[in-house]
Design a protein around this motif. Structure first.
Motif, PDB file in Angstrom:
ATOM      1  N   ALA A 122       0.868  -1.177   0.083  1.00  5.13           N
ATOM      2  CA  ALA A 122      -0.198   0.027  -0.080  1.00  5.13           C
ATOM      3  C   ALA A 122       0.865   1.230  -0.078  1.00  5.13           C
ATOM      4  O   ALA A 122       1.744   1.255   0.814  1.00  5.13           O
ATOM      5  CB  ALA A 122      -0.988   0.056   1.549  1.00  5.13           C
ATOM      6  N   ARG A 123       0.630   1.979  -0.874  1.00  5.54           N
ATOM      7  CA  ARG A 123       1.265   3.547  -0.817  1.00  5.54           C
ATOM      8  C   ARG A 123       0.263   4.666  -1.004  1.00  5.54           C
ATOM      9  O   ARG A 123      -0.781   4.590  -1.386  1.00  5.54           O
ATOM     10  CB  ARG A 123       2.059   3.451  -1.975  1.00  5.54           C
ATOM     11  CG  ARG A 123       3.376   2.689  -2.156  1.00  5.54           C
ATOM     12  CD  ARG A 123       4.186   3.009  -3.363  1.00  5.54           C
ATOM     13  NE  ARG A 123       5.423   2.180  -3.411  1.00  5.54           N
ATOM     14  CZ  ARG A 123       5.658   1.065  -3.513  1.00  5.54           C
ATOM     15  NH1 ARG A 123       4.675   0.213  -3.937  1.00  5.54           N
ATOM     16  NH2 ARG A 123       6.860   0.392  -3.317  1.00  5.54           N
ATOM     17  N   ARG A 124       0.366   5.657  -0.109  1.00  6.13           N
ATOM     18  CA  ARG A 124      -0.283   6.813   0.143  1.00  6.13           C
ATOM     19  C   ARG A 124       0.274   7.695  -1.084  1.00  6.13           C
ATOM     20  O   ARG A 124       1.466   8.358  -1.235  1.00  6.13           O
ATOM     21  CB  ARG A 124      -0.212   7.381   1.301  1.00  6.13           C
ATOM     22  CG  ARG A 124      -1.101   8.650   1.735  1.00  6.13           C
ATOM     23  CD  ARG A 124      -0.938   9.096   3.154  1.00  6.13           C
ATOM     24  NE  ARG A 124      -2.468   9.104   3.518  1.00  6.13           N
ATOM     25  CZ  ARG A 124      -2.743   8.904   4.753  1.00  6.13           C
ATOM     26  NH1 ARG A 124      -1.672   8.798   5.718  1.00  6.13           N
ATOM     27  NH2 ARG A 124      -3.900   9.055   5.321  1.00  6.13           N
ATOM     28  N   TRP A 129      -5.182   6.234  -1.154  1.00  8.34           N
ATOM     29  CA  TRP A 129      -4.396   5.050  -0.774  1.00  8.34           C
ATOM     30  C   TRP A 129      -4.366   4.266  -2.159  1.00  8.34           C
ATOM     31  O   TRP A 129      -5.371   4.294  -2.797  1.00  8.34           O
ATOM     32  CB  TRP A 129      -4.701   3.975   0.012  1.00  8.34           C
ATOM     33  CG  TRP A 129      -4.387   4.679   1.733  1.00  8.34           C
ATOM     34  CD1 TRP A 129      -5.430   5.402   2.252  1.00  8.34           C
ATOM     35  CD2 TRP A 129      -3.056   4.564   2.248  1.00  8.34           C
ATOM     36  NE1 TRP A 129      -4.515   5.626   3.497  1.00  8.34           N
ATOM     37  CE2 TRP A 129      -3.512   5.291   3.552  1.00  8.34           C
ATOM     38  CE3 TRP A 129      -2.139   3.872   2.011  1.00  8.34           C
ATOM     39  CZ2 TRP A 129      -2.393   5.415   4.737  1.00  8.34           C
ATOM     40  CZ3 TRP A 129      -0.834   4.061   2.889  1.00  8.34           C
ATOM     41  CH2 TRP A 129      -1.122   4.529   4.249  1.00  8.34           C
ATOM     42  N   VAL A 153       2.439  -1.169   4.387  1.00 10.22           N
ATOM     43  CA  VAL A 153       2.501   0.349   4.000  1.00 10.22           C
ATOM     44  C   VAL A 153       3.977   0.547   3.645  1.00 10.22           C
ATOM     45  O   VAL A 153       4.908   0.302   4.571  1.00 10.22           O
ATOM     46  CB  VAL A 153       1.971   1.046   5.231  1.00 10.22           C
ATOM     47  CG1 VAL A 153       1.836   2.633   4.689  1.00 10.22           C
ATOM     48  CG2 VAL A 153       0.501   0.838   5.304  1.00 10.22           C
ATOM     49  N   GLU A 163       5.527   0.991   7.591  1.00  9.67           N
ATOM     50  CA  GLU A 163       4.844   1.581   8.737  1.00  9.67           C
ATOM     51  C   GLU A 163       4.577   0.271   9.709  1.00  9.67           C
ATOM     52  O   GLU A 163       3.985  -0.640   9.310  1.00  9.67           O
ATOM     53  CB  GLU A 163       3.735   2.069   8.302  1.00  9.67           C
ATOM     54  CG  GLU A 163       2.767   2.870   9.583  1.00  9.67           C
ATOM     55  CD  GLU A 163       1.640   3.560   9.064  1.00  9.67           C
ATOM     56  OE1 GLU A 163       0.633   3.274   9.461  1.00  9.67           O
ATOM     57  OE2 GLU A 163       1.748   4.306   8.029  1.00  9.67           O
TER      58      GLU A 163
END
Length: 454
Positions: A122-124, A129, A153, A163
């Motif tokens: 997952a990348r912001r 997202w 993350v 994270e």
């Protein structure tokens, strides 16, 4: 603990048994083939059973899934409740509950989960997202509108950031980020299963540093790539491919472990029903089928095999009830969820093999109803397992907070920390068992503990 169903749970189970008994018949299942039973799903939702799970809890869901398993009904009840209704109700924000639960309750939305040996990345980004990853077989994906995906993350850049929790961020190189290669994803080897139980190796792949627990994200299925996959049981499964698809986080730290444990418990309840249905067919068949002039059920070998299957089925059921009850009571239940998942794998496989064997030649007929129980039992074994992986994870959980013998050094053995009873177990004289050795008597009198050899 008290596993006696409440009035509401009992009423829901009886209603489910009636609906499944009326609609999930051998004739209708034969006509359906591997398709999802849309008419039955509509009837269950119209009766309010998925919505009732919020009130009757995980114990109630286990009871409903037992009834589904008895008839091997081809509906996404387990996944919608375990990966949709309960996670959103327990971990969702007020806005998510208001937006998602109504559709999940009435069946217009169907949820599933990509829980297993793999996790996404997952990348912001500036617009929210984004998730990337591939999951080989997600149950009832072809019938789903939403899929709950576990993901690690990471942030873009030469040095990836994983994270590890709200207060902890762990710097890691690209080789430590989940999803960067098959060797970095826990449990992707052939020895790992593809379902809710295959987390035994999670966190061990990246030996160079700590790994964060995956976070949970909801993805709309229409935004993902889907390829039909046929599994052992007709679960309308699909291969899920995520390529920077939009996603929304659900819950926070601890959500993944909670959802995984509840899902294991729910699917163990489904296995209890599958095994119970297989055993009911065995009882009927061996009572009416005769050999050498008497019913099969009067032969000692048949009786013993059926009795073993009954005991295995009860072990799955009672461990599922215990784990579900603990979750409903807000008690620690991860170990109990692992226990019931192991029983569902190991004992469930034995039961459905016995059911097919005790039917003799007709048990191998793919058109016979008992064969469906065999297929479902083996599918649940693969989805929850492998059983050795569950045992390994259970062992890790049981020993996580225990002090090993190697850690208990002589320097840590002080007279202030050990009682006289504990000291008597450290060294015994050759004379009287249960009495402290002579050096220990002197140490106790002097108020100090000498070094103990070995």
């Amino acid at each position: 603990m008290d596993f006696t169903p409440t009035v509401e749970q009992r009423a829901a189970r009886e209603l489910a048994a009636e609906i499944f008994g009326d609609l999930s018949t051998h004739e209708r299942l034969s006509a359906l083939g591997t398709a999802t039973d849309a008419e039955l799903w509509k009837a269950l939702c119209a009766a309010g059973l998925p919505a009732a799970v919020e009130e009757i809890g995980l114990v109630g869901l286990v009871l409903l899934l037992e009834e589904q398993g008895r008839t091997t009904a081809q509906v996404p009840l387990a996944v919608t409740c375990a990966y949709g209704v309960l996670p959103v109700a327990v971990h969702g924000t007020a806005e998510q509950r208001d937006r998602l639960l109504p559709a999940l309750r009435d069946g217009t939305a169907v949820a599933t989960g990509a829980f297993g040996s793999r996790v996404a990345t997952a990348r912001r980004t500036a617009d929210g997202w984004r998730l990337s990853g591939t999951f080989p077989a997600v149950p009832w994906l072809r019938a789903a509108t939403h899929v709950l995906v576990p993901a690690h993350v990471a942030e873009a850049g030469p040095e990836q950031v994983v994270e590890a929790g709200p207060e902890q961020v762990v710097e890691a190189g690209p080789e430590q980020v989940a999803g960067t290669g098959p060797e970095q994803v826990a449990g992707t080897g052939p020895e790992q299963g593809a379902g809710a139980g295959s987390e035994a190796g999670a966190g061990r792949a990246a030996e160079a540093g700590p790994r964060a627990e995956p976070r949970c994200f909801l993805v709309e299925v229409r935004a993902a790539g889907i390829e039909a996959v046929e599994t052992t049981a007709p679960w309308a499964a699909g291969r899920l491919t995520l390529d920077a698809v939009p996603a929304e986080p659900l819950g926070g730290e601890g959500t993944h472990a909670d959802v995984l444990g509840r899902a294991r418990t729910a699917f163990a309840g489904l296995q209890a029903g599958v095994c119970g249905g297989s055993l009911e067919r065995v009882v009927h068949h061996t009572s009416v089928r005769e050999q050498f002039g008497r019913p099969l059920s009067t032969h000692q070998g048949v009786l013993m095999r059926a009795a073993d299957a009954h005991m295995d089925t009860e072990a799955i059921r009672v461990t599922a009830y215990e784990a579900a009850w603990r979750y409903d009571q807000g008690l620690p239940a991860a170990i109990h969820a692992l226990t019931t998942a192991w029983w569902a794998c190991e004992a469930g496989k034995r039961v459905v093999h016995s059911g097919q064997h005790l039917h003799g030649g007709i048990g191998a007929d793919v058109e016979h109803p008992v064969h469906r129980h065999f297929l479902w039992g083996r599918q649940l074994d693969a989805y929850l397992g492998p059983a050795p992986g569950l045992l390994a994870e259970l062992g890790d959980e049981l020993t996580a907070d225990e002090l090993t013998a190697d850690e208990l050094t002589a320097d840590e053995l002080t007279a202030d920390e050990l009682t006289a009873d504990e000291l008597s177990g450290v060294a015994l004289t050759a004379g009287e068992a249960g009495e402290p050795a002579e050096p220990l008597r002197g140490a106790l009198a002097a108020g100090e503990l000498p070094e103990v050899a070995g």
